[in-house]
Motif scaffolding. Sequence first.
Motif, short mmCIF file in Angstrom:
data_model
loop_
_atom_site.label_atom_id
_atom_site.label_comp_id
_atom_site.label_asym_id
_atom_site.label_seq_id
_atom_site.Cartn_x
_atom_site.Cartn_y
_atom_site.Cartn_z
N LEU A 1 0.83 -1.20 0.00
CA LEU A 1 0.00 0.00 0.00
C LEU A 1 0.87 1.26 0.00
N ASP A 2 1.96 1.23 0.75
CA ASP A 2 2.90 2.36 0.76
C ASP A 2 3.50 2.56 -0.63
N ALA A 3 3.88 1.45 -1.26
CA ALA A 3 4.46 1.54 -2.62
C ALA A 3 3.45 2.11 -3.60
N LEU A 4 2.18 1.70 -3.49
CA LEU A 4 1.13 2.24 -4.35
C LEU A 4 0.95 3.73 -4.10
N ALA A 5 0.97 4.13 -2.84
CA ALA A 5 0.82 5.55 -2.49
C ALA A 5 1.95 6.38 -3.09
N ILE A 6 3.19 5.89 -2.97
CA ILE A 6 4.34 6.60 -3.53
C ILE A 6 4.21 6.69 -5.05
N ALA A 7 3.75 5.61 -5.68
CA ALA A 7 3.57 5.62 -7.13
C ALA A 7 2.54 6.66 -7.55
N LEU A 8 1.44 6.77 -6.82
CA LEU A 8 0.41 7.77 -7.13
C LEU A 8 0.97 9.19 -7.04
N VAL A 9 1.75 9.46 -5.99
CA VAL A 9 2.32 10.79 -5.82
C VAL A 9 3.30 11.10 -6.94
N ILE A 10 4.12 10.12 -7.31
CA ILE A 10 5.10 10.34 -8.38
C ILE A 10 4.39 10.58 -9.71
#
Length: 308
Positions: free
Chosen positions: A285-294
């Motif tokens: 979920l953290d990785a998905l969140a970082i991907a969305l922000v990027i």
Amino acid sequence: MTAPSAARPAAPAATGESAATGQSGAAGLRGRLGPLGLVLAGGISVQFGAAVAVWLMPRAGALGVVSLRLTVAAVVLLAVCRPRVRGLSRADWGTVLVFGVAMAGMNGLFYQAADRIPLGAAVTLEVLGPLALSVIASRRLVNLLWAGLALCGVVLLSGGGFGGLDLAGVAFALGAGGMWAAYIIFSARTGARFPRADGLALAMTVGALLMLPLGIADAGSKLLVPSTLGLGAAVAVLSSVLPYTLELLALRRLPASTFAVLMSLEPAIAATAGFLVLHQALSALDALAIALVIVASLGAVRTQITGK
């Protein structure tokens, strides 16, 4: 037979024009992506500075850390820039004063928040200020999409960990976010009015003068301990001198609304640094969140480049 021979010279000319256009487009792309690199470098510097500040907080307290950070940064910038104060207009001084107040408020309120609530939650709440600015300042519907996508990533990155937070800490973090939005606006205005980082040096001095009495009242003689001064200098360089200078340069080439969306990278950089440097767990979920922000940040920059 005459027509084809007359038409032949036109091909190289068209090719030359196409190549020139391509080179111009590539140069423009590099020129627009440059500010993204400045923002990323500034964000990474801030996170390393935050790590040093964690060591310093027990020694000097929240206000002591802020006063050390701004005072040392002001001394460094004044020594390097040697800004001229003669000949400045009333509008120039007004811009510097408001920028300095915003800088002091942003730092002071954030450290008060970090002293009461987890750092991740404080950063997540604080970044709502720049995201709100991007929505207000943007005149394109697509920029609202990027801001919304970044907001989703930031909320996911928090892990929904806002329940049971200290209300004063939440208020301080939101206040810091408002000051961050003001910082972005007046950093851009200062960069437009002053050469190099002269305006930043003057504004940093204003912020230091505002915070130093509070820091002395909070920490007293602890601020004079050599090890505390050394850590304070490191925090000043990593969290103020380098990132604020880089952001000033970026804001000379990006509109405030695009820059504000890029600020949502801060929580993502913090989470990534925690995973790489501190070996903190990074969930799917953290990785998905970082991907969305990027994706949101790259989309905001691409919109600025293409105008679409």
